[in-house]
Design a protein around this motif. Structure first.
Motif, short mmCIF file in Angstrom:
data_model
loop_
_atom_site.label_atom_id
_atom_site.label_comp_id
_atom_site.label_asym_id
_atom_site.label_seq_id
_atom_site.Cartn_x
_atom_site.Cartn_y
_atom_site.Cartn_z
N GLY A 8 0.83 -1.21 0.00
CA GLY A 8 0.00 0.00 0.00
C GLY A 8 0.86 1.25 0.00
O GLY A 8 1.66 1.46 0.91
N ALA A 9 0.70 2.06 -1.06
CA ALA A 9 1.49 3.29 -1.17
C ALA A 9 0.63 4.52 -0.88
O ALA A 9 0.75 5.56 -1.51
CB ALA A 9 2.11 3.39 -2.56
N SER A 12 0.02 6.10 4.81
CA SER A 12 0.59 5.24 5.85
C SER A 12 1.82 4.51 5.33
O SER A 12 2.90 4.57 5.93
CB SER A 12 -0.44 4.19 6.30
N ASP A 31 1.74 -1.40 -4.68
CA ASP A 31 0.32 -1.00 -4.60
C ASP A 31 -0.41 -1.63 -5.76
O ASP A 31 0.12 -1.71 -6.88
CB ASP A 31 0.16 0.52 -4.63
N GLY A 55 -12.32 11.47 -3.63
CA GLY A 55 -13.04 12.31 -2.68
C GLY A 55 -12.20 13.43 -2.12
O GLY A 55 -10.97 13.39 -2.15
N PRO A 56 -12.90 14.47 -1.60
CA PRO A 56 -12.21 15.68 -1.14
C PRO A 56 -11.33 15.42 0.07
O PRO A 56 -11.80 14.89 1.08
CB PRO A 56 -13.36 16.62 -0.77
N ILE A 58 -8.70 17.31 2.76
CA ILE A 58 -8.19 18.57 3.30
C ILE A 58 -7.21 18.22 4.41
O ILE A 58 -7.57 17.45 5.31
CB ILE A 58 -9.34 19.40 3.94
N HIS A 60 -5.25 18.88 7.80
CA HIS A 60 -5.31 19.69 9.03
C HIS A 60 -4.76 18.84 10.16
O HIS A 60 -5.00 17.62 10.21
CB HIS A 60 -6.75 20.13 9.33
N ASP A 218 -0.75 -6.62 -7.00
CA ASP A 218 -1.61 -7.03 -5.90
C ASP A 218 -0.83 -7.93 -4.95
O ASP A 218 -0.29 -8.96 -5.38
CB ASP A 218 -2.84 -7.77 -6.47
N GLY A 245 -3.40 -2.73 3.53
CA GLY A 245 -4.65 -3.03 2.82
C GLY A 245 -5.69 -3.58 3.78
O GLY A 245 -5.53 -3.52 5.01
N CYS A 246 -6.76 -4.17 3.25
CA CYS A 246 -7.82 -4.73 4.10
C CYS A 246 -7.32 -6.01 4.77
O CYS A 246 -6.86 -6.93 4.08
CB CYS A 246 -9.06 -5.07 3.27
N TYR A 325 -14.68 3.51 3.93
CA TYR A 325 -14.78 3.79 5.36
C TYR A 325 -15.01 2.50 6.16
O TYR A 325 -16.02 1.84 5.95
CB TYR A 325 -15.98 4.68 5.67
N ARG A 354 -5.73 2.98 7.64
CA ARG A 354 -7.19 3.03 7.79
C ARG A 354 -7.83 1.66 7.56
O ARG A 354 -8.76 1.26 8.25
CB ARG A 354 -7.76 4.03 6.78
N ILE A 361 -9.59 7.10 10.40
CA ILE A 361 -8.57 8.11 10.76
C ILE A 361 -8.33 9.08 9.62
O ILE A 361 -8.51 8.76 8.45
CB ILE A 361 -7.22 7.44 11.14
N ALA A 366 -2.82 8.97 10.13
CA ALA A 366 -2.18 7.89 9.36
C ALA A 366 -0.66 8.06 9.43
O ALA A 366 0.08 7.10 9.68
CB ALA A 366 -2.66 7.91 7.91
P1 FAD Z 1 -5.24 4.37 1.80
O1 FAD Z 1 -5.11 5.75 1.34
O2 FAD Z 1 -6.53 3.67 1.63
O3 FAD Z 1 -4.10 3.51 1.06
C1 FAD Z 1 -4.07 2.10 1.08
C2 FAD Z 1 -3.39 1.65 -0.20
O4 FAD Z 1 -3.20 0.24 -0.14
C3 FAD Z 1 -4.22 1.92 -1.45
O5 FAD Z 1 -3.46 2.66 -2.37
C4 FAD Z 1 -4.57 0.52 -1.97
O6 FAD Z 1 -4.60 0.46 -3.37
C5 FAD Z 1 -3.41 -0.30 -1.42
N1 FAD Z 1 -3.74 -1.72 -1.30
C6 FAD Z 1 -4.80 -2.26 -0.63
N2 FAD Z 1 -4.78 -3.60 -0.74
C7 FAD Z 1 -3.70 -3.92 -1.47
C8 FAD Z 1 -3.15 -5.14 -1.95
N3 FAD Z 1 -3.74 -6.33 -1.68
N4 FAD Z 1 -2.03 -5.10 -2.69
C9 FAD Z 1 -1.43 -3.93 -3.00
N5 FAD Z 1 -1.92 -2.73 -2.58
C10 FAD Z 1 -3.02 -2.73 -1.84
N6 FAD Z 1 -8.34 12.59 5.73
C11 FAD Z 1 -8.02 13.86 6.06
O7 FAD Z 1 -7.06 14.09 6.80
N7 FAD Z 1 -8.73 14.92 5.55
C12 FAD Z 1 -9.78 14.74 4.72
O8 FAD Z 1 -10.39 15.72 4.27
C13 FAD Z 1 -10.13 13.41 4.35
N8 FAD Z 1 -11.16 13.19 3.52
C14 FAD Z 1 -11.46 11.92 3.16
C15 FAD Z 1 -12.50 11.73 2.25
C16 FAD Z 1 -12.82 10.46 1.86
C17 FAD Z 1 -13.94 10.27 0.86
C18 FAD Z 1 -12.11 9.34 2.38
C19 FAD Z 1 -12.46 7.94 1.95
C20 FAD Z 1 -11.08 9.53 3.26
C21 FAD Z 1 -10.75 10.81 3.68
N9 FAD Z 1 -9.69 11.06 4.55
C22 FAD Z 1 -9.37 12.34 4.90
C23 FAD Z 1 -8.91 9.94 5.14
C24 FAD Z 1 -7.66 9.61 4.35
O9 FAD Z 1 -7.99 9.17 3.06
C25 FAD Z 1 -6.92 8.51 5.10
O10 FAD Z 1 -6.72 8.78 6.44
C26 FAD Z 1 -5.55 8.24 4.54
O11 FAD Z 1 -5.50 8.37 3.15
C27 FAD Z 1 -5.18 6.85 4.96
O12 FAD Z 1 -4.08 6.41 4.28
P2 FAD Z 1 -3.74 4.89 4.23
O13 FAD Z 1 -2.41 4.80 3.58
O14 FAD Z 1 -3.89 4.27 5.56
O15 FAD Z 1 -4.88 4.21 3.34
#
Ligand code: FAD
Ligand code: UDP
Length: 383
Positions: A8-9, A12, A31, A55-56, A58, A60, A218, A245-246, A325, A354, A361, A366
């Motif tokens: 996951g890129a 986090s 990723d 999605g949007p 921001i 902070h 994947d 990922g999940c 979510y 997340r 979060i 993150a």
């Molecule tokens: P993600 O961004 O979900 O990244 C996980 C990555 O893992 C993805 O790129 C996915 O493709 C990859 N992955 C998953 N499974 C696999 C697999 N099997 N093999 C390879 N790759 C894989 N936060 C804010 O601070 N401000 C905001 O305004 C805000 N708005 C948001 C609006 C929406 C609609 C959503 C959904 C979220 C919002 N967030 C916001 C939260 C923010 O998106 C997350 O907190 C943050 O991006 C989390 O990062 P992450 O790396 O944990 O997860």
């Protein structure tokens, strides 16, 4: 030195990759998407407007350590987010504040409620709606019921398929009621947008000679877990695996599919420089979509055209749509724990982000969680 694989890129995974690389570890980050940045991914459209297809987003935070870390990788534009709620056609500030009160109640009544709120809650205080609803003062409870019905109930049902009470504080405390004229959506100390977008910021985080980025891969196709050991393309992998990922997917859904909310986005480019009065308008009493965001209002200078997106919340269907979510109910927390127990059987597997932590979060948390987990892993590696 031990090798590190990060799945996951998103923010986090990227933060984790950089921290390991800065300390001299060889990192491979993969990723399944063809892009990096996870859900914060963005791009500039042909009119120069930064569009966020997931999605949007921001930025902070109150976490100086997070702000300082990210400031190594981007210049910032000051941006304070303001949101309006469309209540039966009337646009009022949300979080609900004293201006919203004055716009929706007759003058005398508004003055009376304002007086009681200041006396009972205190000027400049923020109060969660579910707490306000249980206040001992009946006039406050009546006011809370009005805000609950007009701001929270319908929007929350649309967004989550649950009532506010069923989701509890983790969700509802994010948007409290303000006993003040504060009209910003967030009151954090640091409120900025990365000058050239989140993708460029993440690209800079990942630009390091010790980081190898592989997109369109994947994890499920190259990694497997068995009897406490991690295998990479069938070979025993003795490094550290950070998984963002999940978690149910990682364990082949052995305890079932965790519930998520998904989203459907409808984007439109409009031939006008401004579409609506605020960057985001929440539809709290009507319409099937939850909100309309207008990207050019985030940081972009005014353009001839503008881009808007309507968000529709959907049930998550495995392999059909994206899990956006985690749904933070009590029963889901118990369900998730089953996967935590599975993960504990693998000493070198670390869940982060997340999806893998099944936590609602923001981006700053993150990054912060990645920093904390990195320190923990590093301590173990050095022992
Ligand atoms: P993600 O961004 O979900 O990244 C996980 C990555 O893992 C993805 O790129 C996915 O493709 C990859 N992955 C998953 N499974 C696999 C697999 N099997 N093999 C390879 N790759 C894989 N936060 C804010 O601070 N401000 C905001 O305004 C805000 N708005 C948001 C609006 C929406 C609609 C959503 C959904 C979220 C919002 N967030 C916001 C939260 C923010 O998106 C997350 O907190 C943050 O991006 C989390 O990062 P992450 O790396 O944990 O997860
Ligand atoms: N919420 C609401 N009405 C609003 C704004 C928020 O009911 O006008 C509730 C809703 O349940 C939402 C939650 O508060 O999911 C958190 O809102 P936030 O804007 O933080 O959601 P996000 O941007 O993370 O989707």
């Amino acid at each position: 030195m031990k090798k590190v694989i990060i799945v996951g890129a998103g923010l986090s995974g990227a933060t984790m990759a950089r921290l390991f690389a800065d300390d001299g570890y060889e990192v491979t980050i993969i990723d399944k998407r063809d892009t990096y940045g996870g859900n914060a991914y963005d791009y500039k459209d042909r009119n120069g407007i930064i569009v966020q297809p997931y999605g949007p987003h921001i930025f902070h935070t109150n976490e100086k350590v997070v702000f300082d870390f990210l400031s190594r990788f981007t210049e910032w534009d000051k941006y304070e987010h303001r949101v309006l709620a469309n209540i039966k056609g009337k646009l009022v500030p949300v979080p609900f504040n004293l201006t919203s009160l004055e716009m929706l109640f007759a003058k005398d009544k508004a003055e009376r409620i304002k007086e009681i709120l200041i006396k009972e809650i205190g000027l400049d205080k923020k109060v969660p709606i579910l707490k306000l609803k249980e206040h001992e003062n009946k006039e406050i409870r009546d006011f809370a019921e009005f805000v609950y019905q007009n701001i929270f109930y319908f929007y929350t049902k649309k967004q989550w398929g649950f009532k506010p009470e069923e989701l509890g504080e983790a969700v509802m405390n994010r948007v409290p009621v303000y006993v003040s004229y504060e009209d910003r959506y967030f009151t954090d100390e640091y409120q900025y947008m990365p000058q050239n977008g989140f993708t460029e910021m993440v690209s800079n985080i990942l630009r390091h000679p010790k980081i190898q980025l592989k997109l369109g891969r994947d994890a499920g196709k190259v990694l497997s877990l068995k009897d406490g050991e991690i295998y990479l393309k069938g070979q025993l992998f003795e490094g550290e695996l950070i998984y963002t990922g999940c978690v149910d997917e990682l364990f082949n859904y052995c305890h079932g599919v965790l519930p998520y909310r998904s989203l459907k986005f409808k984007f439109k480019t409009k031939k006008c420089s401004s579409y609506q009065k605020a960057a985001v308008v929440n539809f709290t009493t009507s319409h099937r979509f939850t909100r309309i965001s207008e990207f050019s209002k985030f940081t972009c200078p005014p353009q001839k055209k503008t881009v808007i997106v309507k968000e529709y919340s959907k049930k998550f269907k495995k392999d059909k749509n994206i899990p956006y979510y985690p749904i933070p109910t009590e029963s889901n927390a118990i369900f998730y724990q089953k996967y935590v127990e599975e993960a504990k059987k693998y000493k070198h597997l670390h869940l982060l982000g997340r999806l893998a932590n099944y936590k609602y979060i923001n981006m700053d948390i993150a990054v912060k969680n990645a920093m904390e987990l990195y320190e923990k892993i590093k301590d173990n590696l050095e022992d």
